[in-house]
Design an enzyme around this catalytic site. Structure first.
Site, short mmCIF file in Angstrom:
data_model
loop_
_atom_site.label_atom_id
_atom_site.label_comp_id
_atom_site.label_asym_id
_atom_site.label_seq_id
_atom_site.Cartn_x
_atom_site.Cartn_y
_atom_site.Cartn_z
N PHE A 1 0.85 -1.19 0.00
CA PHE A 1 0.00 0.00 0.00
C PHE A 1 0.89 1.24 0.00
O PHE A 1 1.69 1.42 0.91
CB PHE A 1 -0.94 0.02 1.20
CG PHE A 1 -1.82 1.25 1.21
CD1 PHE A 1 -2.73 1.47 0.17
CD2 PHE A 1 -1.73 2.19 2.21
CE1 PHE A 1 -3.52 2.60 0.15
CE2 PHE A 1 -2.53 3.34 2.20
CZ PHE A 1 -3.42 3.54 1.16
N ASP B 1 9.14 2.73 1.88
CA ASP B 1 7.91 3.38 2.34
C ASP B 1 7.78 3.09 3.83
O ASP B 1 7.41 1.99 4.22
CB ASP B 1 6.70 2.83 1.55
CG ASP B 1 5.40 3.50 1.98
OD1 ASP B 1 5.37 4.13 3.05
OD2 ASP B 1 4.40 3.37 1.24
N LYS C 1 2.25 9.86 8.51
CA LYS C 1 1.53 9.37 9.68
C LYS C 1 2.11 9.90 11.01
O LYS C 1 1.79 11.01 11.39
CB LYS C 1 1.44 7.85 9.64
CG LYS C 1 0.56 7.40 8.45
CD LYS C 1 -0.10 6.06 8.63
CE LYS C 1 -1.22 5.86 7.63
NZ LYS C 1 -0.90 5.09 6.44
#
Ligand SMILES: *Cc1c(COP(=O)(O)O)cnc(C)c1O
Length: 396
Positions: free
Chosen positions: A130, A215, A244
């Protein structure tokens, strides 16, 4: 008119939070939830952390936004902190993880452009990945639920099986720019890269002059007990996407790179109106000062061990429901047995036991608590998990 004012792309649940207090969310009718979702690994300092609240209030009153036309004392200060604490020599600030990934992809393509190998534009990524919802991000995953109906996607991506080093090696050809990989997959099921896999990718990149792009939007920023998860593996990337936890609830992301990898990112090649504005930079610096130190990281490791051990002890008592536990630090996944559905169990914990978790692929329940949790929160979580397991009746 039947479409809702909020574009109906999210299947939102019945929880309607209006306030947060530390590790708890409070709903519209005053009901309390233990928040082991933390805004999907975002609210790492919990809700209403005084340092975060003060940084936002003070900076909002002083100077909120100026644009990147002007010099940025706060941006320089925060970028220097990140550079000093990581492999990186330079940082581009964004407002989200997807934008950080976008910057990472553009940085990689520009690198081969300015080093006279523009044909090296293909990025190899991995199954179950993702990388966010931009066209670039969805082009780098094989998940149909994110790609369907958005074709044509970006050319120059190839997806091979995660944690399969030989498949990755076999996919490299003279058009390859490098690999894009989550150090620990979040959405994809809380699966950590194996050491052989990640170290092997690094080695292939070194041997063939390719770029390793990590990532760490979900697994980075103290979540696994290290500042960044790749520190567990003894390797460093060339480029890394972060978001995040970095803003702890304020929309902030960053693309970090070495000087070599960022060679092509010269004046005018990239930009963002909001990215790195004074408010974001003040927040980023304040969160960094609270979280990026040995004491805080040791706390995350200790709480992660505790949570994982407690779940392991729980499994034999509920072995029809729980299969196994996985993850790193406070990025914990509970894999359920095939007979149960993780999304249903997440709903059951939420609606009947006041525990917020998130489901992931591979029938996994994600526990992503604030990193400031204490043993009492873990005990409460385990109690709720145990009670939830006792009362859960799979629909099928
Ligand atoms: C959440 C996430 C993203 C996307 O971040 P957004 O802020 O939603 O754009 C990208 N990669 C990973 C691994 C993520 O978990």
């Amino acid at each position: 008119m039947t479409i809702t004012p909020l574009m109906p792309v999210y299947p939102r649940c019945g929880v309607r939070p209006v306030r947060g207090e530390g590790c708890y969310l409070i709903g519209e009718r005053g009901e309390r939830y233990l928040d082991f979702a933390a805004g999907i690994a975002v609210n790492m300092l919990g809700h209403g952390h005084p340092v975060l609240v003060k940084a936002i209030a003070d900076q909002a009153a002083t100077l909120m936004h100026t644009s990147n036309l002007y010099g940025s004392p706060l941006g320089e200060e925060f970028a220097q902190k990140l550079v000093d604490a990581t492999f990186a020599d330079t940082v581009f600030f964004t407002n989200s993880g997807a934008e950080a990934i976008e910057c990472a992809i553009k940085t990689a393509r520009r690198y081969f452009h300015v080093t006279d190998r523009p044909h090296r534009s293909k990025i190899i990524s991995f199954t179950n990945a993702f990388h966010g919802r931009t066209l670039g991000g969805i082009s780098a995953t094989n998940q149909p639920k994110m790609r369907d109906g958005f074709e044509p996607l970006l050319p120059g991506f190839e997806v091979v099986p995660f944690n399969d080093l030989e498949a990755a090696r076999a996919a490299v050809d003279d058009r390859t720019a490098g690999f894009l990989v989550e150090t620990v997959q979040g959405e994809g099921g809380m699966t950590a890269s194996t050491p052989e896999f990640l170290q092997g990718l690094r080695q292939i990149c070194d041997e063939q002059g390719l770029l390793l792009i990590l990532d760490e939007v979900q697994c980075g920023y103290c979540r696994t007990g290290k500042f960044f998860a790749h520190e567990h593996y003894g390797i460093t990337p060339d480029i890394m996407a972060v978001a995040k936890g970095i803003g702890a609830g304020f929309p902030l992301g960053a693309c970090l790179a070495t000087e070599e990898a960022a060679k092509g990112m010269v004046f005018g090649t990239h930009g963002s109106t909001y990215g790195g504005n004074p408010l974001a930079m003040a927040v980023g610096s304040a969160v960094f000062d609270v979280a990026v130190n040995d004491t805080f990281l040791a706390h995350v490791t200790a709480m992660g061990d505790r949570l994982r051990q407690s779940i392991e002890q729980l499994i034999p008592n509920h072995d029809k429901l729980f299969d196994s536990v996985r993850g790193l630090g406070l990025m914990v996944g509970i894999k359920l047995k095939d007979a149960a559905d993780a999304r249903e169990f997440v709903g059951h914990l939420r609606d009947n036991h006041g525990l917020l978790t998130v489901s992931a692929s591979e029938n996994v329940v994600r526990l992503l608590p604030p990193l400031v949790i204490e043993e009492s929160h873990i005990a409460e979580c385990i109690e709720k998990l145990s009670a939830g397991a006792r009362t859960f009746e799979p629909a099928s």
